[in-house]
Design a protein around this motif. Structure first.
Motif, PDB file in Angstrom:
ATOM      1  N   UNK A  34      -2.221   6.230   4.811  1.00 20.01           N
ATOM      2  CA  UNK A  34      -2.062   5.995   3.188  1.00 20.01           C
ATOM      3  C   UNK A  34      -2.364   4.521   3.072  1.00 20.01           C
ATOM      4  N   UNK A  35      -3.205   4.444   1.827  1.00 18.89           N
ATOM      5  CA  UNK A  35      -3.715   3.002   1.202  1.00 18.89           C
ATOM      6  C   UNK A  35      -2.339   2.468   0.825  1.00 18.89           C
ATOM      7  N   UNK A  36      -2.222   1.284   1.169  1.00 17.53           N
ATOM      8  CA  UNK A  36      -1.022   0.479   0.353  1.00 17.53           C
ATOM      9  C   UNK A  36      -1.656  -0.226  -0.773  1.00 17.53           C
ATOM     10  N   UNK A  87       1.157  -7.436   1.088  1.00 17.80           N
ATOM     11  CA  UNK A  87       1.517  -8.568   0.956  1.00 17.80           C
ATOM     12  C   UNK A  87       3.102  -8.712   0.095  1.00 17.80           C
ATOM     13  N   UNK A  88       3.830  -9.830   0.340  1.00 22.38           N
ATOM     14  CA  UNK A  88       5.251  -9.644  -0.300  1.00 22.38           C
ATOM     15  C   UNK A  88       5.122  -9.410  -1.592  1.00 22.38           C
ATOM     16  N   UNK A 123      11.650  -6.997   3.954  1.00 25.70           N
ATOM     17  CA  UNK A 123      11.276  -7.508   5.473  1.00 25.70           C
ATOM     18  C   UNK A 123       9.802  -7.189   5.627  1.00 25.70           C
ATOM     19  N   UNK A 124       9.589  -7.643   6.608  1.00 30.30           N
ATOM     20  CA  UNK A 124       8.060  -7.195   7.141  1.00 30.30           C
ATOM     21  C   UNK A 124       8.371  -5.966   8.156  1.00 30.30           C
ATOM     22  N   UNK A 125       7.715  -4.765   8.183  1.00 29.19           N
ATOM     23  CA  UNK A 125       8.034  -3.818   8.973  1.00 29.19           C
ATOM     24  C   UNK A 125       7.177  -3.953  10.345  1.00 29.19           C
ATOM     25  N   UNK A 183      10.158  -3.398   0.739  1.00 29.53           N
ATOM     26  CA  UNK A 183      11.351  -3.691   0.021  1.00 29.53           C
ATOM     27  C   UNK A 183      11.666  -2.481  -0.572  1.00 29.53           C
ATOM     28  N   UNK A 184      13.077  -2.584  -0.708  1.00 28.16           N
ATOM     29  CA  UNK A 184      13.674  -1.120  -1.233  1.00 28.16           C
ATOM     30  C   UNK A 184      14.902  -1.451  -2.251  1.00 28.16           C
ATOM     31  N   UNK A 185      15.234  -0.160  -2.852  1.00 35.15           N
ATOM     32  CA  UNK A 185      16.297  -0.360  -3.732  1.00 35.15           C
ATOM     33  C   UNK A 185      16.883   1.223  -3.840  1.00 35.15           C
TER      34      UNK A 185
END
Length: 121
Positions: A36-38, A73-74, A101-103, A111-113
């Protein structure tokens, strides 16, 4: 019923500007298709319960969702999280912040919530 997270997010121009259309790169069950494209986002139900009453059958369910964004990117991850939070926050409650974080597996910034979504039956 299930929390209408995809429908709400896919209807947002701010979200689809970042996650696309046909498909909108927001996937259930915490998994995106291989390649999947990011950026893309995934969501999953991590908890849930009916809101019970003593004198009647529950009319509302509470879903606890985890949303994770993966990006190259972050700053791209931050941008998608901000767009998702703005639209989801109009329909549900943002209850916490998860990983940032970087996976190691995907080499993506992650990044999550967390979300509490009340769904009327």
């Amino acid at each position: 019923m299930i929390a209408p997270i995809f429908q709400v997010c896919a209807a947002s121009l701010a979200v689809t500007a970042l996650l696309g259309t046909g498909p909108t790169r927001l996937y259930p069950h915490g998994e995106a298709p291989e390649g999947t494209e990011r950026p893309y986002a995934v969501w999953q139900v991590v908890t849930g319960s009916p809101i019970n009453f003593i004198n009647c059958v529950p009319s509302t369910d509470r879903y606890g969702l985890q949303v994770d964004v993966y990006a190259e990117t972050a700053s791209a991850a931050d941008e998608v999280v901000s767009a998702l939070r703005r639209v989801i926050g109009q329909h549900a409650y943002i209850t916490g912040f998860g990983i940032d974080a970087k996976d190691e597996d995907t080499h993506s910034y992650r990044k999550g919530f967390d979300v509490a979504w009340l769904v009327s039956l």
